[in-house]
Design a protein around this motif. Structure first.
Motif, PDB file in Angstrom:
ATOM      1  N   LEU A  60       0.831  -1.207   0.000  1.00 18.11           N
ATOM      2  CA  LEU A  60       0.000   0.000   0.000  1.00 18.11           C
ATOM      3  C   LEU A  60       0.866   1.257   0.000  1.00 18.11           C
ATOM      4  O   LEU A  60       0.557   2.235  -0.707  1.00 18.11           O
ATOM      5  CB  LEU A  60      -0.916  -0.008   1.228  1.00 18.11           C
ATOM      6  N   THR A  65       0.761   3.972  -2.958  1.00 18.71           N
ATOM      7  CA  THR A  65       0.477   5.365  -2.588  1.00 18.71           C
ATOM      8  C   THR A  65       1.592   6.289  -3.063  1.00 18.71           C
ATOM      9  O   THR A  65       1.331   7.384  -3.596  1.00 18.71           O
ATOM     10  CB  THR A  65       0.318   5.492  -1.061  1.00 18.71           C
ATOM     11  N   THR A 112       1.419   6.612  -6.853  1.00 17.61           N
ATOM     12  CA  THR A 112       0.249   7.415  -7.220  1.00 17.61           C
ATOM     13  C   THR A 112       0.499   8.894  -6.959  1.00 17.61           C
ATOM     14  O   THR A 112       0.185   9.754  -7.795  1.00 17.61           O
ATOM     15  CB  THR A 112      -0.988   6.949  -6.432  1.00 17.61           C
ATOM     16  N   ALA A 113       1.066   9.184  -5.803  1.00 18.48           N
ATOM     17  CA  ALA A 113       1.386  10.575  -5.476  1.00 18.48           C
ATOM     18  C   ALA A 113       2.406  11.147  -6.448  1.00 18.48           C
ATOM     19  O   ALA A 113       2.351  12.336  -6.797  1.00 18.48           O
ATOM     20  CB  ALA A 113       1.909  10.663  -4.041  1.00 18.48           C
TER      21      ALA A 113
END
Length: 476
Positions: free
Chosen positions: A284, A288, A291-292
């Motif tokens: 995760l 994350t 994605t950021a």
């Protein structure tokens, strides 16, 4: 004069590193310093270097913390399922391994960052190449070319630069180029197959059962070197030191009783750094982070700095353990960051003395007027040497607008010129001015000169295939 000196400086650098007369770091520092004196601007060398270092400092910081972050993720076992899946596909067939390298590099390249692509790809495939005595420059070359094609994604950099420089929409540039880029990617896979077959003929084909049985009895591996219909003959080859049948570590054979073990393993399944209970937390965190990065929520160096700090703190709460992990990856961090700062001297002198501007203007000026209606083709061809010898910023913001203006005067659409400018990216990814390539060769323990000698011809051919496909489809 500056044009001649600029080309001479680049040629001197490439010749010396390819002939292994100087290390890349020494060549990146000493050669531009010497040419800066030749230009008559030795007194400004300090300013040029500081400007270059300042411009590349964020990149160096990103690479430093990205290496730590992905190094920790590899240590704790995040990529073990991916490695096992690829190794199941590859088994011990050199052809499959090379194709698997291209496939893995292409998939991981979807995050838009070359450094992370190379770190994950090399981490997964390096033990397998070493175990089978395969050519490591094949691995680095295939990974660089696959990443170069995928680097044209809108969030990869070049497409966004072209759109910004010509005030166009990035999707209008990229979407029509997809068929040509797919042809280029297919060519990389086809080339990987050919290179893999060449490695198979050189080494032969192993099966896991043969390897395990041979290791149990004699601690030797039976490898094929041609002779029978399937490319297998018996030829005895001594295992690397410490590679006994019951050994552990990256070179240990997989347990034949392991239901997941259908080939060689690249990572020790019993290493002390594994954190299986934290697997989903790490997955995760990585999703994350990526994605950021794609959404540009924070600068990439900041994201990796935060990610590395969090990954270390959660997976290794003990300070001595954290220090041990940092020490384990210190070599890669030092090698890569050293290369980046050395490259800053090279780029700082090229730009500060004005050599890069004179070289670009000379190349544009020598284009015959009769080529005006074919400016898209000219741009595609020029993108090979210019993106290799220049940074993407220098090419897209300095040269591309001039080419687009010349094309517009002859009725060539700026969109066609922008699409053609993407053609050189498979070659660009192996440029000595691209920091990510030092991650690739550093982790693979390959000399930069060896990588350059191997990859330039194949990468240039890949670029020409993309250009030809773009013209055939009427895109360029």
């Amino acid at each position: 004069m500056l044009t001649i000196l600029g080309f001479a400086m680049i040629a001197t650098f490439l010749v010396l590193i390819m002939m292994k007369k100087m290390s890349p770091i020494a060549a990146l520092v000493l050669i531009p310093a010497l040419f800066c004196v030749f230009v008559g601007k030795g007194a400004q060398l300090g300013d040029y270097v500081i400007d270059g270092v300042t411009s590349l400092a964020p990149t160096a910081a990103m690479l430093m913390f990205a290496i730590v972050y992905f190094g920790v993720m590899i240590d704790v076992g995040l990529f073990d399922p991916i490695v096992r899946g690829i190794l199941k596909f590859c088994k011990a067939d050199p052809m499959r391994i090379v194709v698997g390298t291209a496939l893995l590099a292409a998939i991981v390249s979807l995050d838009g960052d070359g450094s992370t692509t190379f770190m994950i790809t090399v981490s997964a495939m390096y033990p397998l190449y070493k175990r089978l005595k395969m050519s490591l420059v094949v691995m680095t070359g295939v990974a660089a070319m696959a990443n170069g094609v995928m680097n044209t994604l809108p969030w990869g950099g070049p497409t966004a630069r072209a759109a910004t420089a010509l005030k166009l929409d990035a999707s209008d540039i990229f979407v029509p180029m997809i068929p040509a880029l797919l042809v280029g990617l297919a060519f990389v896979f086809a080339l990987s197959y050919v290179l893999g077959v060449r490695e198979r003929r050189r080494l032969g084909v192993l099966t896991l059962d043969e390897v395990l049985e041979a290791e149990k009895e004699t601690e030797t591996v039976l490898v094929g070197a041609g002779g029978s219909g399937d490319g297998k003959v018996d030829m005895r080859k001594r295992l690397p030191a410490g590679g006994g049948a019951t050994g552990s570590g990256p070179d240990a054979p997989e347990d034949p009783q392991n239901p997941e073990g259908d080939g060689f393993q690249g990572l020790d399944p019993n290493r002390a750094t594994l954190r299986p209970r934290l697997y989903w937390f790490n997955a995760l965190l990585t999703v994350t982070l990526l994605t950021a990065m794609i959404m540009e929520l924070l600068p990439i160096p900041v994201l990796f700095l935060l990610g590395a700090a969090l990954a270390l703190s959660v997976n290794f709460p003990s300070i001595p353990d954290q220090k041990a992990r940092l020490a384990a990856h210190a070599d890669n961090v030092l090698n890569v960051s050293g290369m980046v700062f050395a490259a800053a001297v090279f780029t700082g002198v090229l730009q500060g003395t004005g050599m890069v501007d004179h070289m670009a203007r000379w190349m544009v000026d020598v284009i015959p007027g009769s080529m005006g209606p074919h400016m898209a083709l000219v741009t595609g061809i020029l993108s090979l040497p210019l993106t290799y010898f220049m940074s993407n910023d220098g090419f897209y913001f300095g040269v591309l607008p001039v080419l687009a203006e010349a094309g517009a005067a002859h009725g060539v659409s700026p969109l066609e010129v922008a699409r053609a400018s993407l053609v050189g990216q498979p070659l660009h990814m192996s440029s000595p001015l691209v920091p990510a390539v030092y991650v690739l060769v550093g982790m693979a323990k390959v000399e930069f000169g060896d990588h350059t000698r191997f990859v330039v011809k194949w990468a240039a051919l890949t670029c020409l295939v993309i250009l030809a496909a773009g013209m055939l489809f009427g895109i360029i």
